[in-house]
Write a protein that holds these residues in place. Sequence first.
Motif, PDB file in Angstrom:
ATOM      1  N   GLN A  35       0.832  -1.221   0.000  1.00 13.29           N
ATOM      2  CA  GLN A  35       0.000   0.000   0.000  1.00 13.29           C
ATOM      3  C   GLN A  35       0.858   1.259   0.000  1.00 13.29           C
ATOM      4  N   GLN A  36       1.961   1.205   0.793  1.00 10.12           N
ATOM      5  CA  GLN A  36       2.848   2.383   0.842  1.00 10.12           C
ATOM      6  C   GLN A  36       3.576   2.579  -0.481  1.00 10.12           C
ATOM      7  N   LYS A  37       4.079   1.465  -1.038  1.00 13.62           N
ATOM      8  CA  LYS A  37       4.882   1.552  -2.269  1.00 13.62           C
ATOM      9  C   LYS A  37       4.026   1.947  -3.470  1.00 13.62           C
ATOM     10  N   TYR A  38       2.782   1.456  -3.503  1.00 15.89           N
ATOM     11  CA  TYR A  38       1.898   1.749  -4.654  1.00 15.89           C
ATOM     12  C   TYR A  38       0.747   2.643  -4.183  1.00 15.89           C
ATOM     13  N   SER A  39       1.119   3.794  -3.628  1.00 10.96           N
ATOM     14  CA  SER A  39       0.117   4.679  -3.040  1.00 10.96           C
ATOM     15  C   SER A  39      -0.787   5.305  -4.109  1.00 10.96           C
ATOM     16  N   ASN A  40      -0.364   5.223  -5.368  1.00 11.71           N
ATOM     17  CA  ASN A  40      -1.197   5.716  -6.484  1.00 11.71           C
ATOM     18  C   ASN A  40      -2.303   4.712  -6.859  1.00 11.71           C
ATOM     19  N   VAL A  41      -2.238   3.504  -6.279  1.00 10.49           N
ATOM     20  CA  VAL A  41      -3.227   2.457  -6.578  1.00 10.49           C
ATOM     21  C   VAL A  41      -4.139   2.296  -5.362  1.00 10.49           C
ATOM     22  N   THR A  42      -5.448   2.135  -5.598  1.00 11.17           N
ATOM     23  CA  THR A  42      -6.349   1.777  -4.495  1.00 11.17           C
ATOM     24  C   THR A  42      -6.285   0.259  -4.349  1.00 11.17           C
ATOM     25  N   LEU A  43      -5.612  -0.174  -3.289  1.00  8.66           N
ATOM     26  CA  LEU A  43      -5.400  -1.606  -3.077  1.00  8.66           C
ATOM     27  C   LEU A  43      -6.316  -2.093  -1.966  1.00  8.66           C
ATOM     28  N   ALA A  44      -7.150  -3.065  -2.274  1.00  7.63           N
ATOM     29  CA  ALA A  44      -8.005  -3.665  -1.243  1.00  7.63           C
ATOM     30  C   ALA A  44      -7.527  -5.092  -0.991  1.00  7.63           C
ATOM     31  N   TYR A  45      -7.901  -5.612   0.176  1.00 10.24           N
ATOM     32  CA  TYR A  45      -7.459  -6.971   0.534  1.00 10.24           C
ATOM     33  C   TYR A  45      -8.607  -7.726   1.198  1.00 10.24           C
ATOM     34  N   PHE A  46      -8.770  -8.985   0.797  1.00 11.46           N
ATOM     35  CA  PHE A  46      -9.774  -9.845   1.431  1.00 11.46           C
ATOM     36  C   PHE A  46      -9.219 -11.259   1.497  1.00 11.46           C
ATOM     37  N   GLN A  47      -9.421 -11.904   2.648  1.00 14.43           N
ATOM     38  CA  GLN A  47      -9.014 -13.313   2.792  1.00 14.43           C
ATOM     39  C   GLN A  47     -10.181 -14.095   3.355  1.00 14.43           C
ATOM     40  N   SER A  48     -10.390 -15.301   2.825  1.00 12.49           N
ATOM     41  CA  SER A  48     -11.408 -16.168   3.403  1.00 12.49           C
ATOM     42  C   SER A  48     -10.992 -17.627   3.267  1.00 12.49           C
ATOM     43  N   ASN A  49     -11.428 -18.395   4.256  1.00 11.71           N
ATOM     44  CA  ASN A  49     -11.223 -19.847   4.204  1.00 11.71           C
ATOM     45  C   ASN A  49     -12.432 -20.548   3.605  1.00 11.71           C
ATOM     46  N   ILE A  50     -13.419 -19.763   3.170  1.00 13.16           N
ATOM     47  CA  ILE A  50     -14.706 -20.315   2.740  1.00 13.16           C
ATOM     48  C   ILE A  50     -14.908 -20.053   1.244  1.00 13.16           C
ATOM     49  N   GLU A  51     -15.100 -21.122   0.506  1.00  8.38           N
ATOM     50  CA  GLU A  51     -15.192 -21.026  -0.961  1.00  8.38           C
ATOM     51  C   GLU A  51     -16.276 -20.032  -1.405  1.00  8.38           C
ATOM     52  N   GLY A  52     -17.463 -20.132  -0.788  1.00 13.23           N
ATOM     53  CA  GLY A  52     -18.578 -19.258  -1.191  1.00 13.23           C
ATOM     54  C   GLY A  52     -18.283 -17.783  -0.941  1.00 13.23           C
ATOM     55  N   GLU A  53     -17.525 -17.489   0.112  1.00 14.16           N
ATOM     56  CA  GLU A  53     -17.181 -16.083   0.385  1.00 14.16           C
ATOM     57  C   GLU A  53     -16.226 -15.540  -0.676  1.00 14.16           C
ATOM     58  N   ILE A  54     -15.369 -16.410  -1.177  1.00 10.25           N
ATOM     59  CA  ILE A  54     -14.443 -15.990  -2.245  1.00 10.25           C
ATOM     60  C   ILE A  54     -15.250 -15.710  -3.518  1.00 10.25           C
ATOM     61  N   ILE A  55     -16.211 -16.577  -3.798  1.00  6.87           N
ATOM     62  CA  ILE A  55     -17.082 -16.384  -4.971  1.00  6.87           C
ATOM     63  C   ILE A  55     -17.885 -15.089  -4.813  1.00  6.87           C
ATOM     64  N   ASP A  56     -18.455 -14.866  -3.632  1.00  2.00           N
ATOM     65  CA  ASP A  56     -19.218 -13.624  -3.390  1.00  2.00           C
ATOM     66  C   ASP A  56     -18.347 -12.391  -3.615  1.00  2.00           C
ATOM     67  N   LYS A  57     -17.095 -12.441  -3.161  1.00  5.27           N
ATOM     68  CA  LYS A  57     -16.206 -11.280  -3.311  1.00  5.27           C
ATOM     69  C   LYS A  57     -15.887 -11.052  -4.787  1.00  5.27           C
TER      70      LYS A  57
END
Length: 137
Positions: A35-57
């Motif tokens: 995030q600091q190095k690429y401050s010109n980019v809007t970087l979002a982050y999401f982690q899940s252990n659940i397959e359906g949550e990854i699909i929803d995202k």
Amino acid sequence: MKLLILNGPNLNLLGKREPEIYGSLTFDDEFKRLQQKYSNVTLAYFQSNIEGEIIDKLHEVGFSYDGIILNAAAYTHTSVGIADAIKGIKTPVVEVHISNVYAREEFRHQSFIAPNAKGIITGFGLLSYELAILSFL
Ligand code: DQA
């Protein structure tokens, strides 16, 4: 430029999990650095252990973001559902892996993500994520 890093199962354990394969850094620290190095980019982050949550995202961001950097972890090798979600969205997906999956067990050589990905980056440790960011810039 809006990019999402999407991590799948067990990647919340980075830093603790099999450090000889995945290293000893946590993803939170790496994400802050990116995030600091690429401050010109809007970087979002999401982690899940659940397959359906990854699909929803994927559905949630897949019509508005410029890119998705996806480490689907073990689901890479099993998930038709995630593959179909990638087919169904507009945002390009780059598949990343920390380890070189082709130098590991044979079951890791199959990817349901790869045929639907813009490209694949595998085996460069956490640098794989940064290389994927660069591929969108
Ligand atoms: C991984 C490789 C996968 O085979 C494994 O199941 C993971 C992590 C990697 O980043 O190297 O959990 O995607």
